[in-house]
Enzyme design. Structure first.
Site, PDB file in Angstrom:
ATOM      1  N   GLU A  74       0.572  -1.068  -0.306  1.00 41.22           N
ATOM      2  CA  GLU A  74      -0.074   0.319   0.088  1.00 41.22           C
ATOM      3  C   GLU A  74       0.743   1.407  -0.279  1.00 41.22           C
ATOM      4  OE1 GLU A  74      -3.146  -0.234  -0.789  1.00 41.22           O
ATOM      5  OE2 GLU A  74      -4.553  -1.747   0.544  1.00 41.22           O
ATOM      6  N   HIS A  92      -2.691   2.847   8.712  1.00 44.33           N
ATOM      7  CA  HIS A  92      -4.580   1.950   7.362  1.00 44.33           C
ATOM      8  C   HIS A  92      -4.619   0.399   8.361  1.00 44.33           C
ATOM      9  CE1 HIS A  92      -5.844  -0.336   4.488  1.00 44.33           C
ATOM     10  NE2 HIS A  92      -5.192  -1.218   3.900  1.00 44.33           N
ATOM     11  N   HIS A 155     -12.647  -2.993   2.732  1.00 43.57           N
ATOM     12  CA  HIS A 155     -11.319  -3.340   2.918  1.00 43.57           C
ATOM     13  C   HIS A 155     -11.140  -2.577   4.060  1.00 43.57           C
ATOM     14  CE1 HIS A 155      -7.398  -2.195   1.288  1.00 43.57           C
ATOM     15  NE2 HIS A 155      -6.649  -2.544   2.092  1.00 43.57           N
TER      16      HIS A 155
END
Length: 215
Positions: A74, A92, A155
């Protein structure tokens, strides 16, 4: 070792994320920026088992400058947010309630005034495959307008801050807000605060802290 202090901080925050359940296994990733360099967690490694040397350092153009492990998949999303925001750190997560809301809602409405600390209504970025430029662009759009956090459809979530502690706390607040919303839906329809009600909270001084200058 480049960004020695920052890489130690990544490991400390990684342990906190795992300890609070905001990530499981090797999911989630963290980064911190110093000038034109970014220290990021490695791909495929459990965040509570990292050592500072495991965390690679990349440039803002994604060039690896130090580290034996590959950067997180990512990393494009992290770099896109550094380009688009004044953030100095990014967290994240794949937290449970964040994923639930991101799978069912187009946004997280302001059901509590602490939503203001994240910049207001939390948007859900359109779905795209993880690690792709498309996802990075979708998240950048969802964070526009001074947002401190966003959800990623089907997600997880992402939060930014002026340092790693602030990014972590924003990620934790995002999960708490999602948890309140999900639990409220179980017993009725949550009452959403109006713009007027939120404006009165702002008048009392509740706003996100300013970002420090990245040097």
């Amino acid at each position: 070792m480049l960004l020695n202090d920052e890489r130690h901080e990544l490991c400390a925050i990684g342990r906190r994320l795992a300890g609070t359940g905001l990530v499981t296994g090797a999911s989630g990733n963290i980064s911190v920026r110093s000038g034109d360099l970014v220290a990021v967690t490695p791909g495929g490694m459990m965040l509570d088992r990292m050592e500072p040397a495991d965390c690679p350092v990349v440039t803002m153009s994604a060039q690896l400058v130090e580290g034996d492990r590959a950067p997180s998949s990512e990393t494009p999303m992290h770099l896109a947010l550094y380009e688009a925001t004044p953030a100095a750190a990014i967290v994240h997560t794949h937290s449970t309630y964040g994923a639930v809301v991101a799978t069912t809602m187009p946004e997280l409405p302001p059901i509590h005034y602490n939503t203001l600390l994240l910049g207001g209504v939390v948007k859900v970025a359109e779905y795209a495959t993880y690690g792709t430029p498309e996802l990075a662009e979708n998240v950048r759009k969802a964070m526009a307008g001074g947002k401190r956090a966003a959800l990623l459809a089907n997600h997880g979530g992402v939060a930014i801050g002026g340092d790693l502690d602030e990014a972590f706390e924003n990620a934790r607040l995002l999960e708490w807000l999602c948890g309140v919303y999900v639990r409220a839906k179980a017993i009725g329809e949550p009452r959403v605060l109006t713009e007027e009600e939120l404006a009165k909270v702002v008048e009392r001084g509740l706003t996100p802290p300013e970002f420090p200058r990245v040097t």
